[in-house]
Design a protein around this motif. Structure first.
Motif, PDB file in Angstrom:
ATOM      1  N   SER A   1       1.254  -1.627  -0.107  1.00  0.00           N
ATOM      2  CA  SER A   1       0.035   0.279   0.161  1.00  0.00           C
ATOM      3  C   SER A   1       0.767   0.967   0.256  1.00  0.00           C
ATOM      4  O   SER A   1       0.484   2.233  -0.989  1.00  0.00           O
ATOM      5  CB  SER A   1      -1.006   0.181   1.185  1.00  0.00           C
ATOM      6  OG  SER A   1      -1.386   1.021   1.150  1.00  0.00           O
ATOM      7  N   ILE A   2       1.651   1.378   1.232  1.00  0.00           N
ATOM      8  CA  ILE A   2       3.081   2.654   1.209  1.00  0.00           C
ATOM      9  C   ILE A   2       3.708   2.760  -0.114  1.00  0.00           C
ATOM     10  O   ILE A   2       3.975   4.135  -0.833  1.00  0.00           O
ATOM     11  CB  ILE A   2       3.582   2.478   2.263  1.00  0.00           C
ATOM     12  CG1 ILE A   2       4.742   1.411   2.500  1.00  0.00           C
ATOM     13  CG2 ILE A   2       2.437   2.442   3.314  1.00  0.00           C
ATOM     14  CD1 ILE A   2       5.242   1.076   3.920  1.00  0.00           C
ATOM     15  N   ALA A   3       3.814   1.823  -1.061  1.00  0.00           N
ATOM     16  CA  ALA A   3       5.116   1.439  -2.677  1.00  0.00           C
ATOM     17  C   ALA A   3       3.717   2.306  -2.879  1.00  0.00           C
ATOM     18  O   ALA A   3       4.237   2.978  -3.839  1.00  0.00           O
ATOM     19  CB  ALA A   3       5.378   0.152  -2.742  1.00  0.00           C
ATOM     20  N   SER A   4       2.230   2.096  -3.423  1.00  0.00           N
ATOM     21  CA  SER A   4       1.672   2.229  -4.680  1.00  0.00           C
ATOM     22  C   SER A   4       1.497   3.451  -4.186  1.00  0.00           C
ATOM     23  O   SER A   4       1.406   4.444  -4.946  1.00  0.00           O
ATOM     24  CB  SER A   4       0.405   1.380  -4.146  1.00  0.00           C
ATOM     25  OG  SER A   4      -0.498   1.451  -5.316  1.00  0.00           O
ATOM     26  N   HIS A   5       0.591   4.558  -3.223  1.00  0.00           N
ATOM     27  CA  HIS A   5       1.095   5.370  -2.548  1.00  0.00           C
ATOM     28  C   HIS A   5       1.916   6.413  -3.064  1.00  0.00           C
ATOM     29  O   HIS A   5       2.049   8.222  -3.559  1.00  0.00           O
ATOM     30  CB  HIS A   5       0.362   5.555  -1.836  1.00  0.00           C
ATOM     31  CG  HIS A   5      -0.736   5.317  -1.085  1.00  0.00           C
ATOM     32  ND1 HIS A   5      -1.419   4.316  -0.926  1.00  0.00           N
ATOM     33  CD2 HIS A   5      -2.359   6.162  -0.754  1.00  0.00           C
ATOM     34  CE1 HIS A   5      -2.806   3.979  -0.594  1.00  0.00           C
ATOM     35  NE2 HIS A   5      -3.508   5.097  -0.699  1.00  0.00           N
ATOM     36  N   PHE A   6       3.140   6.017  -3.201  1.00  0.00           N
ATOM     37  CA  PHE A   6       5.142   6.764  -3.124  1.00  0.00           C
ATOM     38  C   PHE A   6       4.039   7.063  -4.626  1.00  0.00           C
ATOM     39  O   PHE A   6       4.810   7.762  -4.572  1.00  0.00           O
ATOM     40  CB  PHE A   6       5.590   6.511  -2.159  1.00  0.00           C
ATOM     41  CG  PHE A   6       7.259   6.663  -3.367  1.00  0.00           C
ATOM     42  CD1 PHE A   6       6.966   8.014  -1.918  1.00  0.00           C
ATOM     43  CD2 PHE A   6       7.141   6.304  -4.098  1.00  0.00           C
ATOM     44  CE1 PHE A   6       8.493   7.944  -2.647  1.00  0.00           C
ATOM     45  CE2 PHE A   6       9.090   6.959  -4.233  1.00  0.00           C
ATOM     46  CZ  PHE A   6       9.054   7.735  -3.416  1.00  0.00           C
ATOM     47  N   PHE A   7       4.560   5.988  -5.397  1.00  0.00           N
ATOM     48  CA  PHE A   7       4.247   6.008  -6.679  1.00  0.00           C
ATOM     49  C   PHE A   7       3.741   6.769  -7.617  1.00  0.00           C
ATOM     50  O   PHE A   7       3.621   7.190  -8.660  1.00  0.00           O
ATOM     51  CB  PHE A   7       5.203   4.940  -7.539  1.00  0.00           C
ATOM     52  CG  PHE A   7       6.195   4.027  -7.382  1.00  0.00           C
ATOM     53  CD1 PHE A   7       7.644   4.685  -8.174  1.00  0.00           C
ATOM     54  CD2 PHE A   7       6.182   3.021  -5.932  1.00  0.00           C
ATOM     55  CE1 PHE A   7       8.531   4.315  -7.473  1.00  0.00           C
ATOM     56  CE2 PHE A   7       7.369   2.946  -5.596  1.00  0.00           C
ATOM     57  CZ  PHE A   7       9.124   2.426  -6.510  1.00  0.00           C
ATOM     58  N   ALA A   8       2.411   7.089  -6.940  1.00  0.00           N
ATOM     59  CA  ALA A   8       1.219   6.962  -7.883  1.00  0.00           C
ATOM     60  C   ALA A   8       0.830   8.783  -6.821  1.00  0.00           C
ATOM     61  O   ALA A   8       0.844   9.902  -7.924  1.00  0.00           O
ATOM     62  CB  ALA A   8      -0.276   7.086  -6.756  1.00  0.00           C
ATOM     63  N   LEU A   9       1.842   8.893  -6.378  1.00  0.00           N
ATOM     64  CA  LEU A   9       2.637  10.468  -5.700  1.00  0.00           C
ATOM     65  C   LEU A   9       2.893  10.977  -6.894  1.00  0.00           C
ATOM     66  O   LEU A   9       3.072  12.242  -7.160  1.00  0.00           O
ATOM     67  CB  LEU A   9       2.961  10.838  -4.282  1.00  0.00           C
ATOM     68  CG  LEU A   9       3.292  12.006  -3.554  1.00  0.00           C
ATOM     69  CD1 LEU A   9       2.052  13.375  -3.958  1.00  0.00           C
ATOM     70  CD2 LEU A   9       3.679  12.183  -2.609  1.00  0.00           C
ATOM     71  N   ILE A  10       4.052  10.257  -7.173  1.00  0.00           N
ATOM     72  CA  ILE A  10       5.164  10.523  -8.309  1.00  0.00           C
ATOM     73  C   ILE A  10       4.574  11.036  -9.161  1.00  0.00           C
ATOM     74  O   ILE A  10       4.825  11.690 -10.261  1.00  0.00           O
ATOM     75  CB  ILE A  10       6.442   9.765  -8.292  1.00  0.00           C
ATOM     76  CG1 ILE A  10       7.518   9.412  -7.151  1.00  0.00           C
ATOM     77  CG2 ILE A  10       7.671  10.016  -9.871  1.00  0.00           C
ATOM     78  CD1 ILE A  10       8.009  10.622  -6.558  1.00  0.00           C
TER      79      ILE A  10
END
Length: 460
Positions: free
Chosen positions: A31-40
């Motif tokens: 989940s945190i990896a997905s949110h990070f790259f979605a922010l990028i």
């Protein structure tokens, strides 16, 4: 920032820890990896991350956070049926409090969804991931029998079928009708699933299993009293350990329920969709009641060396008369036996024929079995020595010169392959260096092009 920096970031996500220092779960790390790259991605689309290198991009093949499968050798025990009945009595509390998904669904809809999930866990014995990823058309009627259509993700067996009861099927239909009304407010990616993802940022199109696990944990903690099966010294019921209530434990309960009901092991293996019976046996234990019933049934067939029921039999054992030197019972003294014995008119009755299956005691049977095992082991050792001796003779008869030549030939071939591999590795490193240089040049060109476009737009 370059491609290697992306790898470092993903590695940090893969080894993320919780606040207490314990390793974080795979769902949280994904989940945190997905949110990070979605922010990028959002920064690049909005133009706020123009200075970020184009090489800083996620590779779907190498930058994945794999989902961990539950180790079936270390999973917990079954939840007792009395505890499940207590959970059923407090089903109205499920979905309240800190239930996941409150930002998307109304309280009544959220409660109905989690109630349906719990009923499926309890009645079907499927894994949490298999429940959360049920297809929208998961009910199938065959010959007046309703089946649940599900996918075994762990064994990669799709469209499996499990017979379910009418109340379980009705719970699914009730949620499905409510789900049809909510489709417009749910992400379109989950249109094919019974329990779709509740947010657009979800990494999977169906409900994450951590939503179910955390909601069950909060529900178990919110129940005022949960009693175990035993009592303390004062006769008060002992509290049940609430940490034993989690989604996977209901799969154990399903297996234990069938085992206690006498379901044959081969049928239970099919219901659990296991390849091996030994895997199924790890999901349940033999209850004390079943052990007692087995001992009681066996006691009716166990006899001692006199042919009388053994002490474990419910029939009381009669005292054996003293035996003579020939092993036969000595007749009791009476008025009729005080007279001289007539061997011709009253011949002695022959001793009862003894068979191993009816008159041998358990220690005798065990000793005979041990002797047979020892004999089999001796035969095995003799056969092993004979085979080793024969193989040694065959090896001595071989032409060692031919074998040496063959070994040398294989060594030369291996050396050529190692040289080719080293050359290919060097070429690969050079290509990677060239790609990184081109990516840097491309990023610089893109930045210059954007700057030129903004300057041209400003001059106009």
């Amino acid at each position: 920032m370059r491609y290697d920096d992306v790898t470092a970031v993903v590695d940090a996500f893969r080894t993320a820890l919780k606040l207490d220092g314990e390793p974080a779960g795979s769902n949280y790390r994904m989940s945190i990896a997905s949110h990070f790259f979605a922010l990028i991605d959002y920064g690049r689309r909005s133009g706020t991350a123009d200075t970020l290198s184009a090489a800083f991009v996620r590779d779907p093949a190498n930058h994945r956070t794999p989902e961990e499968e539950t180790n079936e050798d270390e999973i917990g025990k079954a939840i007792f049926e009395p505890v499940i009945r207590q959970l059923d009595a407090h089903l109205h509390l499920l979905g309240h409090g800190r239930a996941r998904g409150q930002r998307t669904l109304a309280p009544d809809d959220l409660q109905l969804m989690y109630r349906t999930l719990y009923i499926l866990l309890r009645d079907s014995g499927r894994r949490p991931l298999e429940i959360c990823s049920l297809p929208r058309d998961c009910l199938e009627a065959r010959n007046d029998q309703i089946c649940l259509v599900w996918n075994n993700h762990k064994a990669r067996r799709q469209r499996r079928r499990l017979p379910i009861t009418t109340p379980t099927a009705q719970a699914i239909r009730t949620w499905k009708e409510r789900r049809e009304q909510l489709q417009s407010s749910l992400p379109p990616t989950g249109a094919d699933y019974l329990f779709p993802a509740l947010t657009h940022l979800a990494t999977r199109p169906y409900l994450p299993t951590n939503y179910l696990g955390e909601t069950l944990r909060d529900w178990a903690d919110s129940i005022p009293h949960l009693h175990s099966e035993g009592t303390d010294t004062h006769g008060n019921p002992l509290p049940f350990d609430r940490s034993l209530i989690y989604a996977y434990a209901f799969r154990h309960s399903y297996a234990q329920r069938h085992a206690d009901a006498g379901t044959p092991l081969d049928v239970l293996r099919e219901l659990m969709d296991h390849k091996s019976v030994s895997t199924t046996q790890r999901y349940y234990t033999v209850s004390l009641k079943r052990k007692r019933d087995a001992v009681t049934k066996l006691a009716a067939h166990v006899v001692d060396h006199h042919g009388r029921p053994s002490p474990s039999s419910p029939t009381p054992r009669l005292p054996a008369p003293p035996a003579s030197r020939h092993g036969l019972p000595t007749p009791k003294a009476s008025a009729s036996t005080s007279k001289p014995h007539n061997n011709v008119g009253n011949p002695p009755s022959p001793p009862p024929a003894r068979t191993r299956s009816t008159t041998a005691t358990l220690p005798t049977e065990l000793e005979l079995a041990r002797q047979e095992i020892r004999a089999l082991r001796e035969d095995r050792d003799r056969m092993r020595q004979a085979i080793q001796h024969q193989l040694g003779q065959q090896l001595d008869a071989l032409d060692t010169g031919h074998l040496t030549e063959r070994v040398n030939e294989l060594t030369r071939t291996n050396q050529r392959l190692e040289d080719s591999l080293q050359q290919a590795t060097d070429d690969n490193h050079q290509l990677h260096a060239r790609v990184r240089t081109l990516e840097t040049d491309l990023a610089a060109a893109r930045t210059s092009l954007r700057r030129m476009i903004r300057e041209e737009n400003t001059s106009r």
